[in-house]
Design a protein around this motif. Sequence first.
Motif, PDB file in Angstrom:
ATOM      1  N   CYS A  72      14.326  11.340 -33.258  1.00 58.18           N
ATOM      2  CA  CYS A  72      13.952  10.401 -34.313  1.00 58.18           C
ATOM      3  C   CYS A  72      13.705  11.118 -35.637  1.00 58.18           C
ATOM      4  O   CYS A  72      13.341  12.290 -35.690  1.00 58.18           O
ATOM      5  CB  CYS A  72      12.715   9.610 -33.916  1.00 58.18           C
ATOM      6  SG  CYS A  72      11.237  10.606 -33.675  1.00 58.18           S
ATOM      7  N   ARG A  73      13.935  10.371 -36.694  1.00 52.89           N
ATOM      8  CA  ARG A  73      13.690  10.839 -38.058  1.00 52.89           C
ATOM      9  C   ARG A  73      12.445  10.134 -38.568  1.00 52.89           C
ATOM     10  O   ARG A  73      12.383   8.903 -38.526  1.00 52.89           O
ATOM     11  CB  ARG A  73      14.891  10.525 -38.951  1.00 52.89           C
ATOM     12  CG  ARG A  73      16.168  11.230 -38.527  1.00 52.89           C
ATOM     13  CD  ARG A  73      17.387  10.511 -39.091  1.00 52.89           C
ATOM     14  NE  ARG A  73      18.611  11.288 -38.970  1.00 52.89           N
ATOM     15  CZ  ARG A  73      19.362  11.364 -37.896  1.00 52.89           C
ATOM     16  NH1 ARG A  73      19.001  10.700 -36.789  1.00 52.89           N
ATOM     17  NH2 ARG A  73      20.466  12.074 -37.873  1.00 52.89           N
ATOM     18  N   LEU A  74      11.474  10.881 -39.068  1.00 54.47           N
ATOM     19  CA  LEU A  74      10.207  10.297 -39.487  1.00 54.47           C
ATOM     20  C   LEU A  74      10.067  10.329 -40.997  1.00 54.47           C
ATOM     21  O   LEU A  74      10.369  11.340 -41.638  1.00 54.47           O
ATOM     22  CB  LEU A  74       9.029  11.043 -38.851  1.00 54.47           C
ATOM     23  CG  LEU A  74       8.737  10.708 -37.387  1.00 54.47           C
ATOM     24  CD1 LEU A  74       9.702  11.446 -36.473  1.00 54.47           C
ATOM     25  CD2 LEU A  74       7.327  11.062 -37.019  1.00 54.47           C
ATOM     26  N   LYS A  75       9.581   9.229 -41.541  1.00 55.04           N
ATOM     27  CA  LYS A  75       9.277   9.182 -42.968  1.00 55.04           C
ATOM     28  C   LYS A  75       8.017   9.991 -43.243  1.00 55.04           C
ATOM     29  O   LYS A  75       7.240  10.303 -42.332  1.00 55.04           O
ATOM     30  CB  LYS A  75       9.125   7.737 -43.414  1.00 55.04           C
ATOM     31  CG  LYS A  75      10.421   6.949 -43.326  1.00 55.04           C
ATOM     32  CD  LYS A  75      10.245   5.513 -43.811  1.00 55.04           C
ATOM     33  CE  LYS A  75      11.566   4.752 -43.732  1.00 55.04           C
ATOM     34  NZ  LYS A  75      11.424   3.341 -44.170  1.00 55.04           N
ATOM     35  N   ALA A  76       7.800  10.291 -44.514  1.00 52.51           N
ATOM     36  CA  ALA A  76       6.777  11.262 -44.909  1.00 52.51           C
ATOM     37  C   ALA A  76       5.386  10.917 -44.382  1.00 52.51           C
ATOM     38  O   ALA A  76       4.694  11.785 -43.821  1.00 52.51           O
ATOM     39  CB  ALA A  76       6.750  11.378 -46.429  1.00 52.51           C
ATOM     40  N   GLU A  77       4.950   9.682 -44.568  1.00 48.55           N
ATOM     41  CA  GLU A  77       3.577   9.331 -44.185  1.00 48.55           C
ATOM     42  C   GLU A  77       3.357   9.478 -42.688  1.00 48.55           C
ATOM     43  O   GLU A  77       2.326   9.972 -42.240  1.00 48.55           O
ATOM     44  CB  GLU A  77       3.245   7.904 -44.640  1.00 48.55           C
ATOM     45  CG  GLU A  77       3.168   7.734 -46.152  1.00 48.55           C
ATOM     46  CD  GLU A  77       2.027   8.529 -46.777  1.00 48.55           C
ATOM     47  OE1 GLU A  77       1.081   8.909 -46.056  1.00 48.55           O
ATOM     48  OE2 GLU A  77       2.085   8.780 -48.001  1.00 48.55           O
ATOM     49  N   GLU A  78       4.333   9.037 -41.896  1.00 48.64           N
ATOM     50  CA  GLU A  78       4.199   9.168 -40.451  1.00 48.64           C
ATOM     51  C   GLU A  78       4.240  10.636 -40.037  1.00 48.64           C
ATOM     52  O   GLU A  78       3.495  11.072 -39.154  1.00 48.64           O
ATOM     53  CB  GLU A  78       5.322   8.394 -39.753  1.00 48.64           C
ATOM     54  CG  GLU A  78       5.346   8.500 -38.237  1.00 48.64           C
ATOM     55  CD  GLU A  78       4.136   7.883 -37.552  1.00 48.64           C
ATOM     56  OE1 GLU A  78       3.991   8.069 -36.335  1.00 48.64           O
ATOM     57  OE2 GLU A  78       3.323   7.229 -38.238  1.00 48.64           O
ATOM     58  N   ALA A  79       5.099  11.416 -40.677  1.00 49.52           N
ATOM     59  CA  ALA A  79       5.155  12.850 -40.376  1.00 49.52           C
ATOM     60  C   ALA A  79       3.831  13.526 -40.692  1.00 49.52           C
ATOM     61  O   ALA A  79       3.365  14.402 -39.954  1.00 49.52           O
ATOM     62  CB  ALA A  79       6.291  13.499 -41.171  1.00 49.52           C
ATOM     63  N   ALA A  80       3.194  13.133 -41.796  1.00 48.52           N
ATOM     64  CA  ALA A  80       1.896  13.707 -42.157  1.00 48.52           C
ATOM     65  C   ALA A  80       0.830  13.306 -41.145  1.00 48.52           C
ATOM     66  O   ALA A  80      -0.038  14.104 -40.777  1.00 48.52           O
ATOM     67  CB  ALA A  80       1.502  13.254 -43.560  1.00 48.52           C
ATOM     68  N   ARG A  81       0.885  12.059 -40.695  1.00 49.64           N
ATOM     69  CA  ARG A  81      -0.107  11.589 -39.711  1.00 49.64           C
ATOM     70  C   ARG A  81      -0.027  12.406 -38.421  1.00 49.64           C
ATOM     71  O   ARG A  81      -1.055  12.743 -37.815  1.00 49.64           O
ATOM     72  CB  ARG A  81       0.120  10.116 -39.412  1.00 49.64           C
ATOM     73  CG  ARG A  81      -0.944   9.486 -38.512  1.00 49.64           C
ATOM     74  CD  ARG A  81      -0.595   8.070 -38.134  1.00 49.64           C
ATOM     75  NE  ARG A  81       0.551   7.999 -37.251  1.00 49.64           N
ATOM     76  CZ  ARG A  81       0.499   8.252 -35.950  1.00 49.64           C
ATOM     77  NH1 ARG A  81      -0.643   8.608 -35.379  1.00 49.64           N
ATOM     78  NH2 ARG A  81       1.579   8.146 -35.207  1.00 49.64           N
ATOM     79  N   LEU A  82       1.190  12.771 -38.041  1.00 50.16           N
ATOM     80  CA  LEU A  82       1.373  13.554 -36.816  1.00 50.16           C
ATOM     81  C   LEU A  82       1.120  15.042 -37.025  1.00 50.16           C
ATOM     82  O   LEU A  82       0.976  15.782 -36.049  1.00 50.16           O
ATOM     83  CB  LEU A  82       2.795  13.359 -36.284  1.00 50.16           C
ATOM     84  CG  LEU A  82       3.126  11.986 -35.707  1.00 50.16           C
ATOM     85  CD1 LEU A  82       4.609  11.905 -35.352  1.00 50.16           C
ATOM     86  CD2 LEU A  82       2.278  11.708 -34.473  1.00 50.16           C
ATOM     87  N   GLY A  83       1.113  15.496 -38.276  1.00 51.95           N
ATOM     88  CA  GLY A  83       0.927  16.913 -38.560  1.00 51.95           C
ATOM     89  C   GLY A  83       2.215  17.671 -38.754  1.00 51.95           C
ATOM     90  O   GLY A  83       2.207  18.906 -38.855  1.00 51.95           O
ATOM     91  N   MET A  84       3.338  16.959 -38.846  1.00 52.68           N
ATOM     92  CA  MET A  84       4.629  17.630 -39.025  1.00 52.68           C
ATOM     93  C   MET A  84       4.805  18.163 -40.444  1.00 52.68           C
ATOM     94  O   MET A  84       5.599  19.075 -40.673  1.00 52.68           O
ATOM     95  CB  MET A  84       5.763  16.678 -38.663  1.00 52.68           C
ATOM     96  CG  MET A  84       5.776  16.292 -37.193  1.00 52.68           C
ATOM     97  SD  MET A  84       7.055  15.059 -36.817  1.00 52.68           S
ATOM     98  CE  MET A  84       8.554  16.013 -37.028  1.00 52.68           C
ATOM     99  N   VAL A  85       4.134  17.553 -41.402  1.00 50.51           N
ATOM    100  CA  VAL A  85       4.033  18.112 -42.753  1.00 50.51           C
ATOM    101  C   VAL A  85       2.546  18.190 -43.086  1.00 50.51           C
ATOM    102  O   VAL A  85       1.725  17.461 -42.530  1.00 50.51           O
ATOM    103  CB  VAL A  85       4.787  17.268 -43.802  1.00 50.51           C
ATOM    104  CG1 VAL A  85       6.273  17.227 -43.487  1.00 50.51           C
ATOM    105  CG2 VAL A  85       4.222  15.869 -43.913  1.00 50.51           C
ATOM    106  N   ASP A  86       2.201  19.096 -44.008  1.00 49.87           N
ATOM    107  CA  ASP A  86       0.785  19.315 -44.319  1.00 49.87           C
ATOM    108  C   ASP A  86       0.233  18.301 -45.297  1.00 49.87           C
ATOM    109  O   ASP A  86      -0.956  17.969 -45.251  1.00 49.87           O
ATOM    110  CB  ASP A  86       0.599  20.732 -44.870  1.00 49.87           C
ATOM    111  CG  ASP A  86       0.903  21.787 -43.813  1.00 49.87           C
ATOM    112  OD1 ASP A  86       0.138  21.885 -42.844  1.00 49.87           O
ATOM    113  OD2 ASP A  86       1.925  22.481 -43.961  1.00 49.87           O
ATOM    114  N   ALA A  87       1.064  17.818 -46.219  1.00 48.94           N
ATOM    115  CA  ALA A  87       0.587  16.868 -47.220  1.00 48.94           C
ATOM    116  C   ALA A  87       1.764  16.112 -47.789  1.00 48.94           C
ATOM    117  O   ALA A  87       2.905  16.588 -47.784  1.00 48.94           O
ATOM    118  CB  ALA A  87      -0.170  17.583 -48.337  1.00 48.94           C
TER     119      ALA A  87
END
Length: 690
Positions: free
Chosen positions: A165-180
């Motif tokens: 799956c491809r995650l949009k920024a906010e969801e990726a941040a919620r999971l910790g895949m991006v820092d901010a």
Amino acid sequence: MTTDSWEFVRLKFRPVGERRIALLTIDRPPVNAGSVGVRRDLLAALSSLDADKDLAGVVLSGANGNFLAGSDIREFDAAPQEPHLPEVIALVERLPVPVVAVIEGAALGGGYELALGCDYRLAGPNAVVGLPEVTLGLIPGAGGTFKLPRLVGVAAAIRLVTSGCRLKAEEAARLGMVDAVKAGNLIKAAESLIVGGLQKRVLRDFPLQSGDNADIAAAQEAALRSASGSVAVSEAIEAVKASATADAETALAAEREASLRLRRGPQSQALRHLFLAERVAARPPEGATAGTISKVGIAGAGRMGVGIALAFASLGFEVRLAEQSTEVLAAAEKSLADGAEQMAKRGRAKSAGAVTDRISAGPLTDMADCDLVVEAITEDMDAKIALFADLARTVPSTTILASNTSYLDIDQIAAAVPSHPERVAGLHFFNPAHIMRLVEVVQAEKTSVDVLATLLAVCRRLGKVPVVARVGEGFIGNRIFNAYRTQAEFLLEEGAYPEDIDRAMTDFGMAMGPFAVFDLAGLDVAWAMRKRLASTRRRDARYVTIPDMLCEEGRFGRKIGKGWYDYASGGAMPDPRVREMINAASQAKGIERQPIPPDTIRARLLAAMINEAALVLAEGIAARSSDVDLVLVNGYGFPALKGGLLHWAARQPREDLLASIAQMAKASGPGVRVAPNLEEVLHQATCSEL
């Protein structure tokens, strides 16, 4: 500010007190695919920074609207070329200063693995991240399965990697895949992080996120259940689990070996074929200009009209829906609300209201300002001709008029629009239209290339897989599927039962067996087609009356609870009454029924489809064999892991395949044509045409 540049990478330096920050930008138009050239230039640029004593940090970003959109899959059929992505990432990790990945647009596959090699991941609101390698029959090969669990845990990593799956920024941040996630100037924000004292923090050295064993087991079970035989899913699970038990060097080496091995395998080759085929099929004609579509009219509010309206409204189009029957319109309003609610629950819309608020119902005259009108009424030529004549008088000459017909002659429909017939085409959605990805874009004799380009662009915006077809009974998909249907009916007369045939084909990998599909589509649809074509059928052609017998008893499929199967208990159950009719029909023709082995069933059905596909290509209804593959995979449940009908066929023993087609034709009797171009089609499907 000093600047260095390579073919695909730019390097600038911004002074920060007595030190400086390196701004490293990947620039490979059009989408920043991670080719060998990009890797080479990144390695050179990073190597030039390795001994820079004045360096405070590095900001790594991408041009062309993406960070790094993933690897260039056109390189996958060749031997891997140095430098490899793990070498580039290892150098990022070895730099003595922090590296901030500025992610705008896509950071997918190797692009996200490159971001995982950085010390901090700063995403813009439009960022999309993920490891979609399994969708190409692969697993991440540059550390993704080892590092992602250190951010999200083993269970979540299994779910993310095996789904692709491809995650949009906010969801990726919620999971910790991006820092901010930040809006505005991300380069400036990244520089501020470095100036503020951001420390080096190599993810491969992070401790593993603790996880619940039951959750891990559940994630694994769910992934395997939905894998449909994907070898890559199994390998991905093992690679993610190894991140918890093996040291970094061992796990990363095993991941890389599995990724390269899968790349050479038939499943990855099949999925990459489909990936490239989609892009070729969606290309507009050379020299064509696509117009802008914002307001769409839908004429007809039955099941198909509702699905088409949902598809357009969910992607931001303003939709006008017209329906003469107040009863049908009332049912449509409920179906629209239910469908929009389901889309919202699945994350395909912000809310149900965001979809339904864009749909308004009214008379045909309300479509006078629409850029595109899609006809979705009953499959009756006279009714369609009358509607198109009304539309020609109602809407401007610039409005594109498209028929959703499944079988009928678009040229005959276009004749009802004497004013600018070049704006008439087919737009054959598949049911349910807001879910199924395939759309056959039918180019009539007078359809302009600009109209064709516009419809292809609209389909892409809808997230569909558009395939251009020319006019012909059933176009590409239903033409081939009708040969499949006919051959399945022959097998019924000879000794098989619906459940035998369905089981043989689902064992092959089809999403559903043919008779389950017939029941789902509605037996009355094909019955109407048979009656319409009865006068054109050869008198000596073999014809099976069993489907007509079912329809005469009102057995129209799932929608009324009985068809080839009985649905009274909720599921599809073999029906003794159907078996009685089948046996009686065989007896009436003097056919001595014999059990038919599954291999024979599969060989006959696949031979019928392959032969018909070759005829479709010979007649110019489909442009290329890869278009046939897309249609069968995305509209009819042919297994994607086999790459589509003709990709699969071209890789079978040629003599055996041709013998199966000859046997199929002999069993079918008069009226069945063996395609004269079989050898040519199979040869072309063996070679890359993409």
